[in-house]
Design a protein around this motif. Structure first.
Motif, mmCIF file in Angstrom:
data_model
loop_
_atom_site.group_PDB
_atom_site.id
_atom_site.type_symbol
_atom_site.label_atom_id
_atom_site.label_comp_id
_atom_site.label_asym_id
_atom_site.label_seq_id
_atom_site.Cartn_x
_atom_site.Cartn_y
_atom_site.Cartn_z
ATOM 1 N N LEU A 287 13.392 55.734 -17.803
ATOM 2 C CA LEU A 287 13.706 55.027 -16.553
ATOM 3 C C LEU A 287 13.190 55.802 -15.348
ATOM 4 O O LEU A 287 12.651 55.217 -14.396
ATOM 5 C CB LEU A 287 15.214 54.815 -16.433
ATOM 6 C CG LEU A 287 15.863 53.845 -17.426
ATOM 7 C CD1 LEU A 287 17.379 53.849 -17.243
ATOM 8 C CD2 LEU A 287 15.317 52.431 -17.256
ATOM 9 N N ARG A 288 13.376 57.108 -15.375
ATOM 10 C CA ARG A 288 12.959 57.926 -14.232
ATOM 11 C C ARG A 288 11.447 57.995 -14.071
ATOM 12 O O ARG A 288 10.954 58.394 -13.010
ATOM 13 C CB ARG A 288 13.535 59.335 -14.383
ATOM 14 C CG ARG A 288 15.027 59.400 -14.073
ATOM 15 C CD ARG A 288 15.594 60.773 -14.313
ATOM 16 N NE ARG A 288 16.903 60.947 -13.676
ATOM 17 C CZ ARG A 288 17.726 61.955 -13.881
ATOM 18 N NH1 ARG A 288 17.378 62.920 -14.752
ATOM 19 N NH2 ARG A 288 18.877 62.041 -13.262
ATOM 20 N N SER A 289 10.712 57.610 -15.085
ATOM 21 C CA SER A 289 9.246 57.642 -14.996
ATOM 22 C C SER A 289 8.657 56.352 -14.423
ATOM 23 O O SER A 289 7.442 56.260 -14.227
ATOM 24 C CB SER A 289 8.658 57.882 -16.389
ATOM 25 O OG SER A 289 8.817 56.723 -17.216
ATOM 26 N N ILE A 290 9.506 55.362 -14.145
ATOM 27 C CA ILE A 290 9.026 54.058 -13.697
ATOM 28 C C ILE A 290 8.989 54.016 -12.170
ATOM 29 O O ILE A 290 10.019 54.188 -11.510
ATOM 30 C CB ILE A 290 9.923 52.924 -14.243
ATOM 31 C CG1 ILE A 290 9.865 52.924 -15.776
ATOM 32 C CG2 ILE A 290 9.489 51.573 -13.693
ATOM 33 C CD1 ILE A 290 10.847 51.985 -16.428
ATOM 34 N N PRO A 291 7.825 53.805 -11.579
ATOM 35 C CA PRO A 291 7.710 53.800 -10.114
ATOM 36 C C PRO A 291 8.566 52.703 -9.479
ATOM 37 O O PRO A 291 8.628 51.575 -9.964
ATOM 38 C CB PRO A 291 6.223 53.504 -9.883
ATOM 39 C CG PRO A 291 5.541 53.901 -11.148
ATOM 40 C CD PRO A 291 6.521 53.611 -12.244
ATOM 41 N N GLY A 292 9.270 53.079 -8.411
ATOM 42 C CA GLY A 292 10.024 52.105 -7.640
ATOM 43 C C GLY A 292 11.366 51.716 -8.236
ATOM 44 O O GLY A 292 12.064 50.873 -7.650
ATOM 45 N N LEU A 293 11.743 52.300 -9.355
ATOM 46 C CA LEU A 293 13.006 51.932 -9.994
ATOM 47 C C LEU A 293 14.107 52.886 -9.532
ATOM 48 O O LEU A 293 13.977 54.101 -9.636
ATOM 49 C CB LEU A 293 12.879 51.989 -11.516
ATOM 50 C CG LEU A 293 14.077 51.440 -12.300
ATOM 51 C CD1 LEU A 293 14.159 49.922 -12.158
ATOM 52 C CD2 LEU A 293 13.989 51.823 -13.770
ATOM 53 N N VAL A 294 15.183 52.319 -9.019
ATOM 54 C CA VAL A 294 16.352 53.097 -8.610
ATOM 55 C C VAL A 294 17.354 53.095 -9.764
ATOM 56 O O VAL A 294 17.691 52.033 -10.301
ATOM 57 C CB VAL A 294 17.009 52.502 -7.351
ATOM 58 C CG1 VAL A 294 18.246 53.301 -6.954
ATOM 59 C CG2 VAL A 294 16.012 52.439 -6.201
ATOM 60 N N VAL A 295 17.826 54.276 -10.142
ATOM 61 C CA VAL A 295 18.823 54.413 -11.207
ATOM 62 C C VAL A 295 20.088 54.995 -10.589
ATOM 63 O O VAL A 295 20.055 56.059 -9.974
ATOM 64 C CB VAL A 295 18.325 55.327 -12.341
ATOM 65 C CG1 VAL A 295 19.317 55.321 -13.499
ATOM 66 C CG2 VAL A 295 16.947 54.893 -12.825
ATOM 67 N N TYR A 296 21.216 54.290 -10.755
ATOM 68 C CA TYR A 296 22.465 54.692 -10.119
ATOM 69 C C TYR A 296 23.312 55.537 -11.067
ATOM 70 O O TYR A 296 23.329 55.294 -12.271
ATOM 71 C CB TYR A 296 23.261 53.453 -9.696
ATOM 72 C CG TYR A 296 22.507 52.558 -8.738
ATOM 73 C CD1 TYR A 296 22.520 52.807 -7.362
ATOM 74 C CD2 TYR A 296 21.771 51.478 -9.209
ATOM 75 C CE1 TYR A 296 21.820 51.996 -6.485
ATOM 76 C CE2 TYR A 296 21.070 50.661 -8.334
ATOM 77 C CZ TYR A 296 21.093 50.924 -6.981
ATOM 78 O OH TYR A 296 20.396 50.117 -6.119
ATOM 79 N N GLY A 297 24.050 56.501 -10.497
ATOM 80 C CA GLY A 297 24.975 57.279 -11.308
ATOM 81 C C GLY A 297 24.737 58.766 -11.218
ATOM 82 O O GLY A 297 23.736 59.233 -10.659
ATOM 83 N N ASP A 298 25.678 59.515 -11.774
ATOM 84 C CA ASP A 298 25.598 60.963 -11.837
ATOM 85 C C ASP A 298 25.232 61.345 -13.266
ATOM 86 O O ASP A 298 26.006 61.122 -14.197
ATOM 87 C CB ASP A 298 26.951 61.564 -11.460
ATOM 88 C CG ASP A 298 26.921 63.078 -11.403
ATOM 89 O OD1 ASP A 298 25.935 63.691 -11.867
ATOM 90 O OD2 ASP A 298 27.898 63.665 -10.889
ATOM 91 N N PHE A 299 24.050 61.937 -13.427
ATOM 92 C CA PHE A 299 23.547 62.258 -14.768
ATOM 93 C C PHE A 299 23.694 63.741 -15.090
ATOM 94 O O PHE A 299 23.116 64.229 -16.047
ATOM 95 C CB PHE A 299 22.096 61.805 -14.890
ATOM 96 C CG PHE A 299 21.953 60.315 -14.769
ATOM 97 C CD1 PHE A 299 22.102 59.504 -15.879
ATOM 98 C CD2 PHE A 299 21.739 59.729 -13.533
ATOM 99 C CE1 PHE A 299 22.012 58.118 -15.769
ATOM 100 C CE2 PHE A 299 21.646 58.348 -13.412
ATOM 101 C CZ PHE A 299 21.789 57.543 -14.521
ATOM 102 N N SER A 300 24.511 64.430 -14.290
ATOM 103 C CA SER A 300 24.746 65.854 -14.542
ATOM 104 C C SER A 300 26.055 66.085 -15.288
ATOM 105 O O SER A 300 26.378 67.227 -15.621
ATOM 106 C CB SER A 300 24.788 66.611 -13.209
ATOM 107 O OG SER A 300 25.898 66.202 -12.418
#
Length: 380
Positions: A287-300
């Motif tokens: 998901l993080r490699s896709i341009p323009g895509l916002v991913v919501y949440g805390d991934f830590s």
């Protein structure tokens, strides 16, 4: 077809779940529990009791707890919240909540119960735990919270909240709709008053099953009243947990399926947890490699396999429709019955496209979703 709406319900179940439901319905051996002393009734009663033991084992309860089965977590939450709160009481809850918590509370608010909301970070969606101390009052009676967000996948620190509730003498009610079967829940220290759960999600049970694991000494009033099969001449619903929460006939076939689902989780706990972690990591990286895509949440921090995403300026419903109509990928757009969290995240107008995984999700499923999102990104 690729299914990514497991946070709504899991459609792929262990075969043992279907077999258990079929056995009850086809064997001609299971009657109405607590409605007789003959073998048919007793057999059903024993099945229900064993299912309760499976649930208590999943949540690591001690002898202070019992289980009441309901149609879903919504019913369980209504029974517990309306059973514990009275006019003049104050309740703390969070911006994460599903309408299964919010609407009962709003109804109680009209009857004189006061509500305060613990806020969440606009970027990560994480809870602002420091607000608990800021918003407590002398009349605060209960804190209810969503253990895992069905929007961001974030998981609350239950031990932190349990300590707060213990220090202030509060009832502590947990909505485990998204976490039961995915995140460890340990009730052995007795600080949690009730955990409400649904059967049809990560417990892999049939629809129309769920319940509450609740302290035996919880002073709940009955919300539903009716037959219990024993105290026929009493005008009031028999008191005490769990009987006070169990008016009417149990869904024996559904409970049999739920028992099989819980047994599946308990028998394969470590490998299911590892698969979840591997799928989460791979999907997030993609998901993080896709341009323009916002991913919501805390991934830590720990999380459940739920991912809310958006393309800037694109309506979530439109993106979800494209995913389904063009690529055969089932997702959930919109607001996910969690309006306050969407307000906090700034997605009140756009909503979000939710991908939710299960232990039956495959690497092929993930690849198909990532390829589709990359193609949609190229059109932006």
């Amino acid at each position: 077809m690729y299914y990514f709406d497991n946070a709504a319900t899991t459609v792929q179940k262990p075969q043992t779940v279907a077999d258990a439901v079929y056995d009850v319905l086809s064997s001609g051996l299971y009657g109405n529990p607590s409605r007789g002393a003959h073998g048919y009734s007793l057999r059903a009663y024993e099945l229900v009791l064993d299912a309760k033991e499976q649930v208590k084992g999943l949540f690591h309860t001690g002898p202070d707890y019992d289980v009441a089965f309901t149609h879903n977590s919504t019913t369980a939450l209504n029974l517990v919240l309306k059973g514990l709160l009275r006019p003049g009481d104050h309740v703390l809850t969070t911006m994460w909540e599903h309408n299964a918590v919010l609407r009962p509370l709003y109804q109680l608010e009209k009857e004189g119960v006061a509500i305060d909301f613990i806020g969440s970070d606009a970027h990560t969606g994480q809870l602002r735990y420091e607000e608990m101390e800021q918003k407590i009052r002398p009349e605060t009676k209960l804190l209810v919270c969503n253990h895992a967000s069905n929007v961001t996948g974030n998981v609350l620190d239950l031990s932190c909240i349990a300590s707060f509730c213990q220090n202030h003498g509060l009832f502590f009610v947990v909505d485990a709709s998204q976490s039961a079967g995915v995140v460890p829940i340990d009730m052995s220290d007795g600080t949690v008053t009730a955990v409400c759960f649904t059967g049809h999600k990560s417990l892999y049970g049939p629809g129309g099953t769920g319940g509450v694991c609740i302290r035996r000494d919880a002073p709940v009033r009955p919300v539903l009243t009716g037959g219990d099969g024993v105290h026929a001449f009493d005008h009031d619903q028999p008191g005490g947990v769990p009987a006070i929460l169990e008016a009417g006939t149990s869904n024996v076939a559904g409970i049999a399926g739920l028992r099989a689902g819980v047994a599946y989780i308990r028998d394969h706990w470590q490998q299911l947890r590892q698969k979840q972690a591997d799928l989460n990591a791979r999907f997030l990286q993609g998901l993080r490699s896709i341009p323009g895509l916002v991913v919501y949440g805390d991934f830590s921090r720990p999380r459940v396999p739920v991912f809310a995403v958006n393309f800037s300026g694109a309506e979530s419903a439109v993106v979800s429709d494209i995913l389904w109509e063009t690529y055969g990928i089932a997702t959930r757009p919109g607001f996910h019955c969690a309006p306050l969290l969407h307000e906090s995240l700034g997605t009140k107008q756009q909503g979000a496209v939710r991908f939710s995984l299960s232990s039956f999700t495959t690497e092929e499923d993930l690849e198909a979703a990532l390829v589709a999102l990359k193609k949609i990104s190229a059109l932006q």
